[in-house]
Design an enzyme around this catalytic site. Structure first.
Site, PDB file in Angstrom:
ATOM      1  N   LYS A   1       4.912  -2.844 -18.447  1.00  0.00           N
ATOM      2  CA  LYS A   1       4.347  -3.932 -17.940  1.00  0.00           C
ATOM      3  C   LYS A   1       2.945  -4.535 -18.499  1.00  0.00           C
ATOM      4  O   LYS A   1       2.066  -3.577 -18.908  1.00  0.00           O
ATOM      5  CB  LYS A   1       3.770  -3.576 -16.313  1.00  0.00           C
ATOM      6  N   ILE A   2       2.915  -5.808 -18.662  1.00  0.00           N
ATOM      7  CA  ILE A   2       1.833  -6.465 -19.228  1.00  0.00           C
ATOM      8  C   ILE A   2       1.217  -7.551 -18.496  1.00  0.00           C
ATOM      9  O   ILE A   2       1.856  -8.394 -18.040  1.00  0.00           O
ATOM     10  CB  ILE A   2       2.160  -6.739 -20.831  1.00  0.00           C
TER      11      ILE A   2
END
Ligand code: E4P
Length: 215
Positions: free
Chosen positions: A83-84
């Protein structure tokens, strides 16, 4: 439609996974902090429970460190999705790690423009936060319709994860709109089961059975 569980609580994940309802899991730094346990240990436990995409979020803000963390986290298990956050550095990091075969879930998406950028950079998933939009008097679900239309126009290999779900209607509307995935907090998952007529109906069936045949 796929159901992900939006929690880092392994007991709750196991509870719903035992019903066959969990296709994946999303975590974020707040959810991990809430459990008060070691981040990597929790993620390792989750991948043993659910055989599907498990999102683990980077905590760096610059692209170099995001890439480094993404590579480290992706080594934990083949199902790890990184997750960015949706920032310029996040887009750059996504572009770099996606080329290396790491799946990215771009988080903190609040506009269709941001979702389009994420898909173009190579994100495998986009996470529009509907509840937080509702919180500021925007209709969160309108964003899902818009992103659905955009992704359907092109050949992006990118799925919509409806995130920041607050109630069962968010889930139902997400399904009606053709969102690929809803990531659902355990308390909302519980509410999906409920209908008073089911309880009343079951009580009557039991009573009628008992009066005819005894206990
Ligand atoms: C999931 O990917 C998100 O981090 C999560 O759904 C955010 O939910 P919240 O707005 O209830 O914190």
């Amino acid at each position: 439609m796929k159901f992900f569980l939006d929690t880092a609580n392994v007991d709750k994940i196991r509870y719903f996974a035992d019903m066959g309802l969990v296709d994946g899991v999303t975590t974020n730094p707040s959810l991990i902090a809430k459990e008060g346990r070691d981040f990597k240990k929790v993620i390792k436990e989750i991948v043993e429970i659910v055989d599907g995409p498990i999102s683990a979020e980077v905590t760096a803000l610059d692209s170099d460190t995001m890439v480094k963390q993404a590579k480290e986290l992706s080594k934990i298990h083949k199902n790890i999705v990184i997750k960015i956050p949706m920032t310029k550095d996040g887009i750059k990091a996504t572009h770099i790690v996606a080329k290396e075969g790491i799946s990215v879930n771009m988080t903190l998406i609040f506009s269709a423009a941001q979702a389009l950028l994420a898909a173009k950079a190579g994100a495998r998933y986009v996470s529009p936060f509907v509840g937080r939009l509702d919180d500021i008097s925007h209709i969160g679900m309108d964003l899902i319709a818009s992103i659905r239309a955009i992704l359907d126009n092109y050949d992006f290999d990118c799925e919509i994860i409806v995130a920041s779900i607050r109630n069962p209607l968010h889930v139902v509307e997400a399904a009606e709109m053709g969102a690929d995935i809803a990531t659902i907090p355990p308390d909302v998952m519980d509410k999906l089961f409920n209908h008073p007529l089911t309880d009343i109906g079951l009580e009557k069936f039991m009573k009628d059975w008992e009066s005819a045949f005894g206990k």
